[in-house]
Design a protein around this motif. Structure first.
Motif, PDB file in Angstrom:
ATOM      1  N   LEU A  35       8.324 -44.878   6.054  1.00 39.82           N
ATOM      2  CA  LEU A  35       8.149 -43.426   6.151  1.00 39.82           C
ATOM      3  C   LEU A  35       8.972 -42.701   5.087  1.00 39.82           C
ATOM      4  N   PHE A  36      10.258 -43.028   4.982  1.00 35.08           N
ATOM      5  CA  PHE A  36      11.098 -42.335   4.012  1.00 35.08           C
ATOM      6  C   PHE A  36      10.748 -42.719   2.573  1.00 35.08           C
ATOM      7  N   THR A  37      10.234 -43.916   2.370  1.00 34.28           N
ATOM      8  CA  THR A  37       9.772 -44.311   1.040  1.00 34.28           C
ATOM      9  C   THR A  37       8.563 -43.467   0.630  1.00 34.28           C
ATOM     10  N   VAL A  38       7.637 -43.262   1.555  1.00 29.88           N
ATOM     11  CA  VAL A  38       6.458 -42.428   1.272  1.00 29.88           C
ATOM     12  C   VAL A  38       6.877 -40.984   1.012  1.00 29.88           C
ATOM     13  N   LEU A  39       7.801 -40.471   1.823  1.00 30.44           N
ATOM     14  CA  LEU A  39       8.288 -39.103   1.614  1.00 30.44           C
ATOM     15  C   LEU A  39       8.985 -38.959   0.263  1.00 30.44           C
ATOM     16  N   LEU A  40       9.816 -39.930  -0.092  1.00 34.32           N
ATOM     17  CA  LEU A  40      10.502 -39.906  -1.385  1.00 34.32           C
ATOM     18  C   LEU A  40       9.504 -40.014  -2.536  1.00 34.32           C
ATOM     19  N   SER A  41       8.516 -40.859  -2.365  1.00 31.50           N
ATOM     20  CA  SER A  41       7.483 -41.008  -3.393  1.00 31.50           C
ATOM     21  C   SER A  41       6.704 -39.709  -3.579  1.00 31.50           C
ATOM     22  N   SER A  42       6.379 -39.059  -2.478  1.00 24.78           N
ATOM     23  CA  SER A  42       5.660 -37.779  -2.566  1.00 24.78           C
ATOM     24  C   SER A  42       6.513 -36.722  -3.262  1.00 24.78           C
ATOM     25  N   ALA A  43       7.791 -36.671  -2.907  1.00 26.12           N
ATOM     26  CA  ALA A  43       8.691 -35.686  -3.519  1.00 26.12           C
ATOM     27  C   ALA A  43       8.841 -35.943  -5.019  1.00 26.12           C
ATOM     28  N   THR A  44       9.023 -37.202  -5.408  1.00 24.95           N
ATOM     29  CA  THR A  44       9.172 -37.494  -6.848  1.00 24.95           C
ATOM     30  C   THR A  44       7.877 -37.221  -7.596  1.00 24.95           C
ATOM     31  N   SER A  45       6.746 -37.430  -6.938  1.00 24.21           N
ATOM     32  CA  SER A  45       5.464 -37.123  -7.572  1.00 24.21           C
ATOM     33  C   SER A  45       5.327 -35.624  -7.834  1.00 24.21           C
ATOM     34  N   ILE A  46       5.716 -34.821  -6.859  1.00 24.83           N
ATOM     35  CA  ILE A  46       5.664 -33.367  -7.024  1.00 24.83           C
ATOM     36  C   ILE A  46       6.599 -32.925  -8.147  1.00 24.83           C
ATOM     37  N   ILE A  47       7.810 -33.467  -8.160  1.00 24.02           N
ATOM     38  CA  ILE A  47       8.782 -33.126  -9.206  1.00 24.02           C
ATOM     39  C   ILE A  47       8.269 -33.558 -10.582  1.00 24.02           C
ATOM     40  N   ASP A  48       7.745 -34.784 -10.664  1.00 19.38           N
ATOM     41  CA  ASP A  48       7.219 -35.283 -11.941  1.00 19.38           C
ATOM     42  C   ASP A  48       6.102 -34.396 -12.468  1.00 19.38           C
ATOM     43  N   ASN A  49       5.186 -34.008 -11.582  1.00 21.57           N
ATOM     44  CA  ASN A  49       4.069 -33.163 -12.013  1.00 21.57           C
ATOM     45  C   ASN A  49       4.524 -31.762 -12.409  1.00 21.57           C
ATOM     46  N   ALA A  50       5.601 -31.280 -11.800  1.00 23.89           N
ATOM     47  CA  ALA A  50       6.118 -29.950 -12.139  1.00 23.89           C
ATOM     48  C   ALA A  50       6.863 -29.955 -13.474  1.00 23.89           C
ATOM     49  N   ILE A  51       7.506 -31.059 -13.788  1.00 19.97           N
ATOM     50  CA  ILE A  51       8.353 -31.124 -14.989  1.00 19.97           C
ATOM     51  C   ILE A  51       7.626 -31.705 -16.201  1.00 19.97           C
ATOM     52  N   PHE A  52       6.875 -32.770 -15.981  1.00 20.87           N
ATOM     53  CA  PHE A  52       6.298 -33.534 -17.091  1.00 20.87           C
ATOM     54  C   PHE A  52       4.788 -33.341 -17.203  1.00 20.87           C
ATOM     55  N   ASP A  53       4.284 -33.628 -18.405  1.00 20.95           N
ATOM     56  CA  ASP A  53       2.838 -33.710 -18.626  1.00 20.95           C
ATOM     57  C   ASP A  53       2.443 -35.150 -18.296  1.00 20.95           C
ATOM     58  N   MET A  54       1.953 -35.371 -17.075  1.00 25.97           N
ATOM     59  CA  MET A  54       1.707 -36.737 -16.597  1.00 25.97           C
ATOM     60  C   MET A  54       0.469 -37.378 -17.229  1.00 25.97           C
ATOM     61  N   THR A  55      -0.212 -36.673 -18.126  1.00 27.18           N
ATOM     62  CA  THR A  55      -1.345 -37.293 -18.805  1.00 27.18           C
ATOM     63  C   THR A  55      -0.884 -38.193 -19.939  1.00 27.18           C
ATOM     64  N   PHE A  61       5.748 -43.788 -17.357  1.00 22.71           N
ATOM     65  CA  PHE A  61       6.646 -44.922 -17.190  1.00 22.71           C
ATOM     66  C   PHE A  61       8.109 -44.506 -17.156  1.00 22.71           C
ATOM     67  N   LEU A  62       8.423 -43.276 -17.536  1.00 25.99           N
ATOM     68  CA  LEU A  62       9.802 -42.806 -17.552  1.00 25.99           C
ATOM     69  C   LEU A  62      10.021 -41.679 -16.546  1.00 25.99           C
ATOM     70  N   SER A  63       9.238 -41.648 -15.500  1.00 22.14           N
ATOM     71  CA  SER A  63       9.297 -40.550 -14.534  1.00 22.14           C
ATOM     72  C   SER A  63      10.266 -40.860 -13.393  1.00 22.14           C
ATOM     73  N   PHE A  64      10.546 -39.827 -12.589  1.00 20.59           N
ATOM     74  CA  PHE A  64      11.394 -40.005 -11.418  1.00 20.59           C
ATOM     75  C   PHE A  64      10.734 -40.944 -10.410  1.00 20.59           C
ATOM     76  N   GLY A  65       9.414 -40.870 -10.314  1.00 14.51           N
ATOM     77  CA  GLY A  65       8.682 -41.760  -9.415  1.00 14.51           C
ATOM     78  C   GLY A  65       8.864 -43.218  -9.784  1.00 14.51           C
ATOM     79  N   THR A  66       8.820 -43.500 -11.090  1.00 12.05           N
ATOM     80  CA  THR A  66       9.027 -44.874 -11.546  1.00 12.05           C
ATOM     81  C   THR A  66      10.437 -45.336 -11.216  1.00 12.05           C
ATOM     82  N   LEU A  67      11.404 -44.475 -11.438  1.00 13.64           N
ATOM     83  CA  LEU A  67      12.794 -44.830 -11.120  1.00 13.64           C
ATOM     84  C   LEU A  67      12.965 -45.079  -9.622  1.00 13.64           C
ATOM     85  N   ALA A  68      12.359 -44.243  -8.793  1.00 11.52           N
ATOM     86  CA  ALA A  68      12.454 -44.428  -7.340  1.00 11.52           C
ATOM     87  C   ALA A  68      11.783 -45.728  -6.917  1.00 11.52           C
TER      88      ALA A  68
END
Length: 182
Positions: A35-55, A61-68
């Motif tokens: 559960l907490f892994t999914v929540l953390l993954s969702s949060a890092t995905s939102i942060i990554d999409n807000a900060i980076f151009d994920m295209t 490969f250098l995103s917060f999601g990858t690090l998590a």
């Protein structure tokens, strides 16, 4: 003894039991970690999409999601192995399944191959041995995932088994041992 909540189990998995492949993990510990892994993954995905151009590939490969994901890989393997131990099964199965799943890192190459088929007008991609091999791997991963899901929902063995005391009621094992000493 204070009863642990789901957050306590997650904290324990990422600190004390980070790489602990011995012993047993009850269902609450395993699913709390998931559960907490999914929540953390969702949060890092939102942060990554807000900060980076994920295209851009190099950014993915250098995103917060990858690090998590990298940080949680070892504890996720450890808690899965301990969950299998709780049901009195060997812990090699989840490790093997994840190793096979990691073979899907080649998935972009499959997509490229499929795009090549669609642009060349070839209609029967099932004659390509690479496509057949990848689909076979996908089938193994799917079946393995279903088996893992069933095992992780299965209640653990009552009392001590070959992997350690019952994580649900460790005090019963202590009482039984004390009775044996009298």
């Amino acid at each position: 003894m204070k009863q642990k909540n789901i957050l306590d189990y997650f904290k324990s998995c990422v600190t004390i039991d980070y790489a602990n492949f011995n012993g047993r993990a009850r269902r609450l510990e395993y699913w709390g970690f998931i559960l907490f892994t999914v929540l953390l993954s969702s949060a890092t995905s939102i942060i990554d999409n807000a900060i980076f151009d994920m295209t851009e590939t190099h950014v993915r490969f250098l995103s917060f999601g990858t690090l998590a994901t990298l940080a949680l890989f070892t504890p996720s393997m450890a808690v899965a192995v301990r969950r299998f131990h709780d049901t009195n099964r060997r812990g090699w199965f989840p490790i093997l399944l994840n190793t096979i799943s990691l073979s899907f890192i080649a998935l972009p190459f499959v997509v490229a191959a499929l795009q090549t088929y669609s642009t060349t007008g070839t209609t029967n991609i099932w004659r390509d041995p690479k496509i057949i091999a990848i689909m076979a791997i996908a089938l193994v991963v799917l079946i393995g995932g279903i088996i893992t899901l069933v095992v992780c929902f299965t209640e653990g063995t009552h009392g001590t088994n070959q992997y350690g005391p019952d994580p649900k009621k460790p005090e019963l094992d202590n009482e039984i041992n004390e009775i044996g000493l009298e």
